[in-house]
Design a protein around this motif. Structure first.
Motif, short mmCIF file in Angstrom:
data_model
loop_
_atom_site.label_atom_id
_atom_site.label_comp_id
_atom_site.label_asym_id
_atom_site.label_seq_id
_atom_site.Cartn_x
_atom_site.Cartn_y
_atom_site.Cartn_z
N LEU A 27 1.18 -52.02 -9.39
CA LEU A 27 1.18 -50.66 -8.87
C LEU A 27 2.53 -50.30 -8.27
O LEU A 27 3.10 -49.25 -8.58
CB LEU A 27 0.08 -50.55 -7.80
CG LEU A 27 -0.31 -49.16 -7.34
CD1 LEU A 27 -0.92 -48.37 -8.47
CD2 LEU A 27 -1.29 -49.26 -6.19
N ILE A 28 3.09 -51.18 -7.45
CA ILE A 28 4.36 -50.91 -6.78
C ILE A 28 5.52 -50.87 -7.77
O ILE A 28 6.47 -50.10 -7.60
CB ILE A 28 4.61 -51.94 -5.66
CG1 ILE A 28 3.60 -51.73 -4.53
CG2 ILE A 28 6.04 -51.85 -5.13
CD1 ILE A 28 3.58 -52.86 -3.51
N THR A 29 5.45 -51.67 -8.81
CA THR A 29 6.59 -51.75 -9.74
C THR A 29 6.51 -50.79 -10.92
O THR A 29 7.49 -50.63 -11.63
CB THR A 29 6.75 -53.19 -10.28
OG1 THR A 29 5.54 -53.58 -10.94
CG2 THR A 29 7.08 -54.17 -9.16
N THR A 30 5.37 -50.12 -11.12
CA THR A 30 5.25 -49.24 -12.28
C THR A 30 4.97 -47.79 -11.94
O THR A 30 5.23 -46.92 -12.78
CB THR A 30 4.13 -49.73 -13.24
OG1 THR A 30 2.87 -49.69 -12.55
CG2 THR A 30 4.41 -51.13 -13.74
N GLU A 31 4.46 -47.49 -10.78
CA GLU A 31 4.08 -46.12 -10.43
C GLU A 31 5.09 -45.50 -9.48
O GLU A 31 5.25 -45.96 -8.35
CB GLU A 31 2.68 -46.09 -9.81
CG GLU A 31 1.59 -46.54 -10.75
CD GLU A 31 1.47 -45.66 -11.98
OE1 GLU A 31 1.52 -44.42 -11.86
OE2 GLU A 31 1.35 -46.23 -13.09
N SER A 73 -3.84 -45.71 -4.98
CA SER A 73 -4.23 -46.75 -5.93
C SER A 73 -5.47 -46.34 -6.71
O SER A 73 -5.53 -46.51 -7.94
CB SER A 73 -4.52 -48.08 -5.20
OG SER A 73 -3.38 -48.50 -4.49
N MET A 74 -6.45 -45.79 -6.02
CA MET A 74 -7.66 -45.33 -6.70
C MET A 74 -7.34 -44.16 -7.64
O MET A 74 -7.88 -44.09 -8.74
CB MET A 74 -8.73 -44.93 -5.68
CG MET A 74 -9.25 -46.10 -4.86
SD MET A 74 -9.83 -47.50 -5.86
CE MET A 74 -11.17 -46.75 -6.73
N ASN A 75 -6.45 -43.27 -7.21
CA ASN A 75 -6.04 -42.15 -8.06
C ASN A 75 -5.40 -42.68 -9.34
O ASN A 75 -5.70 -42.20 -10.44
CB ASN A 75 -5.06 -41.26 -7.31
CG ASN A 75 -4.50 -40.15 -8.17
OD1 ASN A 75 -5.24 -39.40 -8.79
ND2 ASN A 75 -3.18 -40.06 -8.22
N THR A 76 -4.54 -43.67 -9.21
CA THR A 76 -3.88 -44.24 -10.38
C THR A 76 -4.91 -44.87 -11.31
O THR A 76 -4.84 -44.70 -12.53
CB THR A 76 -2.83 -45.28 -9.96
OG1 THR A 76 -1.85 -44.62 -9.14
CG2 THR A 76 -2.15 -45.91 -11.15
N ALA A 77 -5.88 -45.58 -10.74
CA ALA A 77 -6.92 -46.20 -11.56
C ALA A 77 -7.73 -45.14 -12.30
O ALA A 77 -8.02 -45.29 -13.50
CB ALA A 77 -7.84 -47.06 -10.69
N ILE A 96 -11.00 -33.88 -13.44
CA ILE A 96 -11.23 -35.15 -12.74
C ILE A 96 -9.93 -35.67 -12.15
O ILE A 96 -9.88 -36.09 -10.98
CB ILE A 96 -11.86 -36.19 -13.69
CG1 ILE A 96 -13.29 -35.76 -14.06
CG2 ILE A 96 -11.83 -37.58 -13.09
CD1 ILE A 96 -13.88 -36.50 -15.25
N LYS A 97 -8.86 -35.64 -12.94
CA LYS A 97 -7.56 -36.12 -12.46
C LYS A 97 -7.02 -35.25 -11.32
O LYS A 97 -6.42 -35.78 -10.37
CB LYS A 97 -6.56 -36.20 -13.62
CG LYS A 97 -6.92 -37.30 -14.62
CD LYS A 97 -6.16 -37.20 -15.91
CE LYS A 97 -4.77 -37.73 -15.79
NZ LYS A 97 -4.09 -37.81 -17.11
N ASP A 98 -7.26 -33.95 -11.39
CA ASP A 98 -6.83 -33.06 -10.31
C ASP A 98 -7.57 -33.38 -9.01
O ASP A 98 -6.97 -33.36 -7.92
CB ASP A 98 -7.05 -31.60 -10.68
CG ASP A 98 -6.08 -31.10 -11.74
OD1 ASP A 98 -5.08 -31.79 -12.01
OD2 ASP A 98 -6.33 -30.00 -12.29
N ILE A 99 -8.85 -33.66 -9.11
CA ILE A 99 -9.63 -33.99 -7.91
C ILE A 99 -9.11 -35.29 -7.29
O ILE A 99 -8.95 -35.39 -6.06
CB ILE A 99 -11.13 -34.11 -8.25
CG1 ILE A 99 -11.69 -32.71 -8.56
CG2 ILE A 99 -11.91 -34.76 -7.11
CD1 ILE A 99 -13.09 -32.72 -9.09
N ALA A 100 -8.82 -36.29 -8.12
CA ALA A 100 -8.29 -37.55 -7.61
C ALA A 100 -6.94 -37.34 -6.94
O ALA A 100 -6.66 -37.91 -5.88
CB ALA A 100 -8.18 -38.58 -8.74
#
Length: 124
Positions: A27-31, A73-77, A96-100
């Motif tokens: 997560l830290i190295t890719t997002e 993290s949950m948003n990325t998932a 769905i992505k907008d809500i996250a």
């Protein structure tokens, strides 16, 4: 190769911790958003030491960091799963992505409020 669950309490927990660390590193190295947020966490930790914030202020700051990074993290998932299930644009997937993403915004606004409550009095 078939996945086999480790039913042993100790080794199963160690493996779970390993998976969690691997996920955090990915997560830290890719997002990019997590890279920015992690950088802000480091800056705020330094500011905490510079301004000698209280124990209670440290607790609130740490909780704010954890909230933002956890929700991000949950948003990325959610985004990765949505893109895997439906790679092309779709209105429902976009919704769905907008809500996250909105959940991340709420967490970030709460963290900004905590930061302002801690640091604005230090400058006044």
């Amino acid at each position: 190769m078939e996945f086999q669950k480790d039913n042993s309490f100790f080794t199963g927990r160690l493996k779970s911790i390993g998976f969690a660390f691997r996920g955090a590193i990915k997560l830290i190295t890719t997002e990019h958003s997590v890279m920015v947020q992690s950088s802000l966490v480091i800056i705020m930790i330094i500011a905490g030491f510079v301004f000698h914030i209280s124990r209670e202020e440290w607790m609130m700051q740490i909780l704010a960091f954890g909230l933002v990074l956890g929700i991000e993290s949950m948003n990325t998932a959610v985004e990765k799963i949505a893109d895997f299930i439906h790679p092309e644009f779709h209105d429902r997937i976009g919704f769905i992505k907008d809500i996250a993403a909105g959940a991340v915004m709420f967490a970030a606004l709460a963290a900004v409020a905590v930061g302002l409550l801690i640091y604005v009095p230090k400058f006044l």
